[in-house]
Design a protein around this motif. Structure first.
Motif, short mmCIF file in Angstrom:
data_model
loop_
_atom_site.label_atom_id
_atom_site.label_comp_id
_atom_site.label_asym_id
_atom_site.label_seq_id
_atom_site.Cartn_x
_atom_site.Cartn_y
_atom_site.Cartn_z
N ARG A 147 36.51 44.72 46.51
CA ARG A 147 37.69 43.89 46.30
C ARG A 147 38.72 44.77 45.60
NH1 ARG A 147 38.90 39.72 49.07
NH2 ARG A 147 39.87 38.59 47.34
N GLU B 201 45.16 40.48 45.60
CA GLU B 201 43.78 40.93 45.79
C GLU B 201 43.41 40.77 47.26
OE1 GLU B 201 39.31 39.57 44.44
OE2 GLU B 201 40.88 39.58 42.89
N ASN C 70 40.34 41.14 38.76
CA ASN C 70 39.64 41.24 40.03
C ASN C 70 38.40 40.34 40.08
OD1 ASN C 70 38.09 42.32 42.28
ND2 ASN C 70 39.37 44.15 42.13
N THR D 69 42.73 45.29 44.00
CA THR D 69 43.89 44.61 43.43
C THR D 69 45.07 45.57 43.33
OG1 THR D 69 43.07 45.09 41.20
CG2 THR D 69 42.57 42.92 42.11
#
Length: 479
Positions: free
Chosen positions: A382, A457, A287, A384
């Motif tokens: 963020r 992602e 990530n 993933t």
């Protein structure tokens, strides 16, 4: 005596080096193949000295005892002594071998399917390098007659004891007092050790899902069934967290108090933060919140696989970084040099470990007086996701990546306009596409099995998972 050329044996048997050790179908891992690999490791790397102890361990796969016997035969044929540590987590064997200054062999297939297994090799200094792998594959060895009915050696329990002590001495004995922690035990080689450590630190431990049937739990691709189990267990048992590992205990799987499993690279980020690391070394698949968090002076990206992470860690230590750690998308955490944590020493362990990151997450939650889920609140948003196409021939994977790297028409035929324009193509390991909107899709053939892995992602978990599902669906339709 039978002379064996390892390169020829690899081609004929199908047992070859992947991202982490030599692996293949159990049917291919004959006594001859396993003994030959052991001899090639010891002779090819100049480790076969008379009377040299070799630490040997295994996971809980039903095929592992037979492979251990073949490896033990190879150790004896090389004139060395077997130091059999029994069934234990891979990092426990590695820690013991480092402390004793002896080479080690671990029989494990980690998370790969039930019909496969593997052998992982360690020098006295730690995991073998890619250069060491090349030396092993170029070796020629002579095999004596192998008897398949030999008994397993007597177990030396010192390795497990040292591993437990590593963590019970690092943290206060009341660290987890009042916390109710579930252990998803399945067929993990770490299940009993985890219980011992968590109990010693004061936790109320609840065993979950224990089985004698091998479960190929992949911490990078958690099944829908295990997702549901986490939610059900957390609610049913009123848990503060759930801890698990893959088959050989070197990759963690951690759920918060609601039963939602944390991604391995986020667990790694949290553990690196807990250790106040200066430098993080991590594969390109992890990530980008690691850089965006601003928590670390340096973030070094590598190819996927612990040998590449270790090589990067060694380079950073040689460059003078005061504290270097590494982790992979599967959550396996590596400590590059000796550290001090809360005034207590933590020795280097440059191989994947599941227990340290699990305890770090629990300790951080306790220190902050909150829940495990709260640890994610301050991190960049963020997300993933990852999954895989199983039984997908490596030749198909390579053809797909070749076309996507060089042919925009191939890209358009696969995704159309659904993902927008490609801003960057990263060929560090497989093909990692970053789009104008910041979303990422990364395709890579597995190094351990005929599988194609897809990582994605995005700014939401739902979108990241949708990217993975869409990509794998389109690829399956095309091939």
């Amino acid at each position: 005596m039978t002379k064996i050329n390892i390169q020829q044996m690899m081609a004929e048997s199908g047992v070859a080096f992947g991202t982490s050790g030599a692996r293949g179908l159990v049917s291919q891992m004959t006594d001859q193949v396993c003994t030959a690999y052991t001899l090639a490791f010891l002779h090819g790397l100049g480790l076969a000295k008379p009377g040299q102890k070799i630490a040997l361990g295994m996971d809980l796969r039903p095929s592992s005892p037979a492979i251990v016997r073949a490896c033990a035969a190879g150790i004896r044929q090389a004139g060395c002594e077997v130091d059999f540590c029994g069934m234990l987590p891979t990092p426990a064997l590695a820690l013991y071998a480092l402390a004793q200054g002896i080479p080690a062999i671990m029989v494990t297939g980690s998370h790969i399917p039930f019909d496969r297994n593997g052998i992982k090799f360690y020098r006295a200094e730690g995991e073998i390098s890619k250069a060491d792998e090349a030396a092993i594959t170029q070796a020629e060895v002579e095999l004596q007659t192998i008897t398949g009915d030999a008994l397993l050696p007597t177990v030396n329990t010192a390795a497990l004891q040292r591993y437990r002590q590593r963590y019970t001495s690092l943290f206060a004995a009341d660290l987890l007092t009042g916390r109710r922690i579930g252990i998803y035990e399945h067929s993990s080689a770490a299940r009993d050790c985890l219980r011992d450590v968590l109990s010693a630190l004061g936790a109320d431990v609840v065993g979950l899902g224990r089985t004698d049937t091998f479960v190929p739990l992949d911490t990078e691709a958690v099944s829908e069934e295990d997702r549901r189990r986490g939610l059900t267990w957390a609610a049913e048992h009123h848990l503060d967290a759930i801890i698990s590992t893959d088959g050989d205990g070197d990759r963690p799987l951690i759920a918060d108090e609601t039963g939602n499993w944390l991604r391995g690279d986020i667990v790694g980020l949290l553990c690196a933060r807990f250790l106040d690391a200066d430098t993080v070394v991590t594969p390109v698949s992890c990530n980008t919140a690691i850089e965006a968090s601003g928590l670390f002076r340096q973030v070094i990206r590598t190819r996927i696989g612990s040998p590449y992470v270790i090589a990067g860690m060694e380079q950073m230590l040689a460059a003078g970084s005061p504290s270097v750690v590494g982790f992979e998308a599967n959550g396996g955490f590596l400590v590059g040099n000796d550290l001090t944590v809360g005034g207590q020493p933590l020795t280097a362990l440059p191989t994947r470990d599941a227990v340290l990151p699990a305890l770090a997450v629990l300790a951080m939650a306790r220190q902050q007086g909150g829940k495990v889920s709260a640890l994610l609140a301050g991190l960049p948003q963020r997300y993933t996701a990852s999954d895989r196409l199983q039984d997908f021939p490596v030749a198909n994977s390579r053809a797909l990546l070749d076309s996507l790297q060089s042919d925009d028409a191939a890209y358009q035929s696969l995704w159309g306009n659904e993902l927008g324009a490609v801003a960057r193509r990263d060929l560090t390991d497989g093909l990692r596409l970053t789009f104008d909107n910041g979303e990422i899709v990364h395709l890579r053939p597995s190094g351990n099995a005929p599988e194609l892995r897809c990582y994605a992602e995005a700014d939401s978990m739902e979108r990241a998972q949708a990217l993975v599902t869409l990509s794998l669906q389109r690829i399956a339709e095309a091939y």
